[in-house]
Write a protein that holds these residues in place. Structure first.
Motif, PDB file in Angstrom:
ATOM      1  N   ALA A  30      -3.772   2.342  -8.023  1.00  0.00           N
ATOM      2  CA  ALA A  30      -3.471   0.953  -8.378  1.00  0.00           C
ATOM      3  C   ALA A  30      -4.715   0.225  -8.879  1.00  0.00           C
ATOM      4  N   TYR A  31      -5.886   0.727  -8.533  1.00  0.00           N
ATOM      5  CA  TYR A  31      -7.132   0.191  -9.063  1.00  0.00           C
ATOM      6  C   TYR A  31      -7.563   0.957 -10.302  1.00  0.00           C
ATOM      7  N   THR A  52      -3.069  -7.042 -11.745  1.00  0.00           N
ATOM      8  CA  THR A  52      -2.384  -5.857 -11.218  1.00  0.00           C
ATOM      9  C   THR A  52      -2.904  -5.504  -9.832  1.00  0.00           C
ATOM     10  N   ARG A 105      -0.758  -5.698  -6.277  1.00  0.00           N
ATOM     11  CA  ARG A 105      -0.599  -4.491  -5.460  1.00  0.00           C
ATOM     12  C   ARG A 105      -1.133  -4.689  -4.046  1.00  0.00           C
ATOM     13  N   GLN A 133       1.265  -6.581  -2.045  1.00  0.00           N
ATOM     14  CA  GLN A 133       2.469  -5.805  -1.737  1.00  0.00           C
ATOM     15  C   GLN A 133       2.249  -4.837  -0.572  1.00  0.00           C
ATOM     16  N   VAL A 134       1.117  -4.144  -0.569  1.00  0.00           N
ATOM     17  CA  VAL A 134       0.929  -3.038   0.393  1.00  0.00           C
ATOM     18  C   VAL A 134      -0.006  -3.391   1.537  1.00  0.00           C
ATOM     19  N   LEU A 141      -7.602  -1.328  -1.200  1.00  0.00           N
ATOM     20  CA  LEU A 141      -6.433  -0.591  -1.702  1.00  0.00           C
ATOM     21  C   LEU A 141      -6.334   0.782  -1.053  1.00  0.00           C
ATOM     22  N   THR A 153      -3.093   1.916   1.204  1.00  0.00           N
ATOM     23  CA  THR A 153      -2.243   3.038   0.801  1.00  0.00           C
ATOM     24  C   THR A 153      -2.305   4.180   1.809  1.00  0.00           C
TER      25      THR A 153
END
Length: 404
Positions: free
Chosen positions: A59-60, A340, A344, A347-348, A391, A395
Motif C-alpha cells: 500500500a506504500y 492512498t 489505507r 482502513q487497516v 503500514l 498489515t
C-alpha cells in the motif's frame, strides 16, 4: 559462523534502528549511515528475491513507485541541467520506506523500535534544546535550520505517543510525549506546528471521554497534573521567548497588510507565492524544474528584496513547490501517493495507528503550507520510515488475525 552473526544482529538491529531514529530527530550525524545500511540490506534481499521481500508494504510501495515513474518521465521531458539533479533526486528518498521493513527482517517488531527511538530522540531534544536555548538565547535548531528541526520533533512526538504492548520504565507509554515535543517546539519558534498540540489535546479528550469508565481516577489526575506542569513550565521557562514570538507574529501580519516597504516573513511568502503562481501559469503541465523555476521566481521579486530571497530552495508551500517543479501532473501524482497511504492506514490501522496517522498528516499539511516539507532529506526519510512501518505493522496484525 553466519548463523552466529545473524543471532548477534537479531539482538542489536532493533536498538541500532531506535538509536538511528533518535539521532535523526536531533540531527546528530550517524543516523544516515545506519539507516542507509538497513535500506541497503532491504535492497539486497529484494534483489535476491528472498522471502523477506513479502515484508514490503504494498500500500506504500505501489503509489510511491507510480510517483517516482511520473517524476522520472517529467525529468526526461524537461531534460534538466546537471544543477537540477539534487532537487530532482528528492523523490527517490521516498523509496527508502519500501525497503526499510525488509532491511529490518531480523527485528521482531520494527514499530516498537521506531516508537522507542522517537521517545529517546525527544528526551535528547529536550536536554539539547534547553542547553542550546539558554546558551544562545535564540531559536534552537540543533546546529541547523530551526523550522526543519521543528518538523522532525513534531513527527517524533506523534510517533512517541503510540502505545506499545510492553511498557518501559525509562521510556514509558504515555500520551504526554507529544506535549513534551510541544515544549521543545516552543524553543524552535516554529509557529506553524503549534496547532498540532491542540489537535492532540482534542483527540486525547475524546479518547478519555469514550473510555472514562475504564480509567482509574488517580491515573487521570496524574496525567492532568503533568499536562498542567508542562504548560506552567513552558510559561515560566519560555515566557519571554513566547511573548516575543507572539509580538513578532502580530507585527509581521500588520507589516504584510500595510503599505510599509519593510520585508516580513509573511511578505516573503506572498512574494514567492505570487511569483510561483506566475511560473505555474506559464508551465502548468510539467512544470519548469526546481532550479530554473526558482531562478525565475527570484527575478520576479523586487530587486531590493532579491538578495534575501535568493537563498531559498523552496517557496514555503509544498503544493506550489511540487507544481512549479513538475506541474499539475507531478502534483496529482504526489497527492495520489499521500492520499492512498492515508486512506489505507485509516482502513487497516488500530485506534493508535489511526490517531498517529491523523496527527502525522496534520503535521505535514500545517508545516508544508508554510515551509518546504519535501525538499529536505531528513524530512522525507522520517516520513517514509514512519508511514511504511505503520503500514507494515497494521498489515502484519491483520495477517495474524486471519490465520488465528
Amino acid at each position: 559462523m553466519l548463523y552466529k552473526f545473524f543471532l548477534k544482529r537479531r539482538r542489536i538491529d532493533g536498538p541500532l534502528f531506535a538509536f538511528a531514529i533518535a539521532c535523526l530527530i536531533v540531527d546528530f550525524g550517524p543516523e544516515i549511515i545506519l539507516l542507509s545500511i538497513f535500506a541497503g540490506i532491504g535492497i539486497w534481499l529484494v534483489a535476491g528475491r528472498h522471502r523477506s521481500s513479502r515484508r514490503i508494504p504494498r500500500a506504500y510501495a505501489i503509489p510511491v513507485i507510480i510517483y517516482l515513474l511520473v517524476c522520472t518521465a517529467i525529468a526526461l521531458i524537461q531534460w534538466p541541467d546537471p544543477a537540477e539533479l539534487q532537487a530532482e533526486s528528492y523523490p527517490l528518498l521516498f523509496a527508502f520506506g519500501i525497503f526499510l521493513p525488509v532491511g529490518l527482517v531480523l527485528v521482531r517488531d520494527p514499530l516498537r523500535w521506531l516508537v522507542l527511538g522517537a521517545r529517546l530522540g525527544l528526551a535528547a531534544a529536550l536536554l539539547l534544546g534547553v542547553w542550546e536555548f539558554f546558551s544562545t538565547g535564540t531559536r534552537i535548531g540543533f546546529g541547523g535550520n530551526a523550522a526543519s528541526a521543528a518538523f522532525l520533533i513534531a513527527v517524533g512526538g506523534v510517533i512517541a505517543r503510540v502505545e506499545l504492548d510492553k511498557d518501559y520504565a525509562f521510556l514509558p507509554n504515555s500520551r504526554l510525549w507529544i506535549y513534551l515535543a510541544g515544549f521543545v517546539l516552543l524553543m524552535t519558534g516554529t509557529r506553524a506546528l503549534l496547532p498540532i498540540m491542540l489537535f492532540a489535546l482534542l483527540i486525547d479528550a475524546f479518547s478519555w471521554w469514550k473510555g472514562r469508565r475504564r480509567l482509574h481516577r488517580n491515573w487521570v489526575l496524574a496525567q492532568f497534573t503533568v499536562v498542567l506542569l508542562l504548560v506552567g513550565g513552558s510559561g515560566f521557562v519560555l515566557g519571554d521567548a513566547v511573548q516575543e514570538r507572539f509580538a513578532y507574529t502580530i507585527a509581521d501580519i500588520e507589516t504584510a497588510f500595510s503599505d510599509s516597504q519593510e520585508l516580513s516573513s509573511t511578505n516573503i511568502r506572498f512574494m514567492q507565492w505570487d511569483a510561483a503562481l506566475e511560473v505555474i501559469r506559464q508551465h502548468p503541465i510539467f512544470g519548469l524544474g526546481a532550479v530554473q523555476s526558482m531562478e525565475e521566481i527570484s527575478e520576479a521579486v523586487p530587486e531590493e528584496h532579491r538578495s534575501r530571497l535568493i537563498s531559498f530552495n523552496h517557496v514555503h508551500n509544498f503544493l506550489l513547490d511540487e507544481t512549479r517543479i513538475r506541474g499539475v501532473v507531478g502534483l496529482a501524482a504526489l497527492l495520489f501517493m499521500l492520499g492512498t497511504v492515508f486512506v489505507r492506514l485509516m482502513q487497516v490501522g488500530t485506534s493508535e495507528i489511526r490517531q498517529a496517522t491523523v496527527l502525522l498528516y496534520a503535521t505535514v499539511l500545517l508545516y508544508g503550507s508554510l515551509h518546504g516539507v519535501f525538499l529536505t532529506e531528513r524530512n522525507i526519510i522520517l516520513y517514509a520510515a514512519v508511514v511504511s512501518l505503520l503500514l507494515f505493522s497494521a498489515t502484519e496484525r491483520l495477517a495474524k488475525e486471519r490465520h488465528a
